[in-house]
Scaffold this motif. Structure first.
Motif, short mmCIF file in Angstrom:
data_model
loop_
_atom_site.label_atom_id
_atom_site.label_comp_id
_atom_site.label_asym_id
_atom_site.label_seq_id
_atom_site.Cartn_x
_atom_site.Cartn_y
_atom_site.Cartn_z
N VAL A 130 66.82 -12.35 5.33
CA VAL A 130 65.41 -12.39 4.97
C VAL A 130 65.28 -13.00 3.58
O VAL A 130 65.78 -12.44 2.60
CB VAL A 130 64.77 -11.00 4.99
CG1 VAL A 130 63.31 -11.07 4.57
CG2 VAL A 130 64.89 -10.41 6.40
N GLU A 131 64.61 -14.16 3.51
CA GLU A 131 64.40 -14.85 2.24
C GLU A 131 63.07 -14.47 1.64
O GLU A 131 62.12 -14.13 2.35
CB GLU A 131 64.44 -16.37 2.43
CG GLU A 131 65.74 -16.89 2.98
CD GLU A 131 65.56 -17.63 4.28
OE1 GLU A 131 66.33 -18.54 4.60
OE2 GLU A 131 64.61 -17.26 5.02
N SER A 132 62.98 -14.58 0.32
CA SER A 132 61.72 -14.38 -0.38
C SER A 132 61.74 -15.15 -1.68
O SER A 132 62.82 -15.57 -2.15
CB SER A 132 61.47 -12.89 -0.65
OG SER A 132 62.50 -12.37 -1.46
N GLY A 133 60.56 -15.34 -2.26
CA GLY A 133 60.46 -15.97 -3.56
C GLY A 133 59.86 -17.36 -3.58
O GLY A 133 59.55 -17.89 -4.65
N ASP A 174 57.20 -20.36 -3.48
CA ASP A 174 55.86 -20.38 -4.04
C ASP A 174 55.46 -21.81 -4.36
O ASP A 174 56.27 -22.75 -4.23
CB ASP A 174 55.80 -19.52 -5.31
CG ASP A 174 54.42 -19.00 -5.62
OD1 ASP A 174 54.31 -18.11 -6.47
OD2 ASP A 174 53.44 -19.48 -5.00
N LEU A 198 64.72 -17.42 -5.87
CA LEU A 198 64.75 -17.12 -4.44
C LEU A 198 65.78 -16.02 -4.19
O LEU A 198 66.83 -15.98 -4.84
CB LEU A 198 65.13 -18.35 -3.62
CG LEU A 198 64.26 -19.59 -3.80
CD1 LEU A 198 64.73 -20.69 -2.84
CD2 LEU A 198 62.80 -19.29 -3.60
N SER A 199 65.46 -15.14 -3.24
CA SER A 199 66.38 -14.09 -2.85
C SER A 199 66.59 -14.13 -1.34
O SER A 199 65.67 -14.49 -0.60
CB SER A 199 65.82 -12.72 -3.22
OG SER A 199 65.61 -12.60 -4.59
N CYS A 200 67.77 -13.73 -0.92
CA CYS A 200 68.08 -13.66 0.51
C CYS A 200 68.95 -12.43 0.73
O CYS A 200 70.06 -12.36 0.21
CB CYS A 200 68.81 -14.91 0.97
SG CYS A 200 69.45 -14.81 2.65
N THR A 239 61.93 -20.31 3.37
CA THR A 239 60.83 -20.00 2.45
C THR A 239 60.39 -21.30 1.79
O THR A 239 61.23 -22.10 1.37
CB THR A 239 61.25 -18.94 1.42
OG1 THR A 239 60.13 -18.57 0.61
CG2 THR A 239 62.38 -19.41 0.51
#
Length: 121
Positions: free
Chosen positions: A5-8, A10, A20-22, A115
């Protein structure tokens, strides 16, 4: 099964920074390489940065000296610190992990859902 699951991602202005985080979860015995790839419409997915389980890193020439990849083994997470962002860094960023689910099992490659990073000039 393993999930990434990736996030960050924008929309940012050129020159700004993003992280970015995964996070990997599921049935995990060990994770070998983890990495970030970028894809833009009409082009192949390309390596941005990777990091081995021992901490050895590899970067695309276009991001050297601007991006930094790191990982936290305790929580099976890989990060991408992106500094000095440029419009050409725009794309969908995908996380990849090479995982062993059990002792002695084969390594399997998993991908996150991606993302979006958009850098405006």
């Amino acid at each position: 099964q393993v999930q990434l699951v990736e996030s960050g991602g924008d929309l940012v202005q050129a020159g700004r920074s993003l992280i970015l985080s995964c996070a990997a979860s599921g049935v995990i015995f060990s994770i070998n390489d983890m990495g970030w790839y970028r894809q833009v419409p009409g082009q192949q997915r390309e390596l941005v940065a990777s990091i081995s389980s021992g901490g050895r890193t590899n970067y695309a020439d276009s991001v050297k000296d601007r991006f930094n990849i790191s990982r936290d083994g305790a929580v099976n997470t890989v990060f991408l610190q992106m500094n000095g962002l440029k419009p050409e860094d725009t794309g969908v960023y995908y996380c990849k992990a090479v995982v062993k689910s059990r002792f002695g099992s084969a390594q399997v490659q998993y991908w996150g859902q991606g993302t979006q990073v958009t850098v405006s000039s």
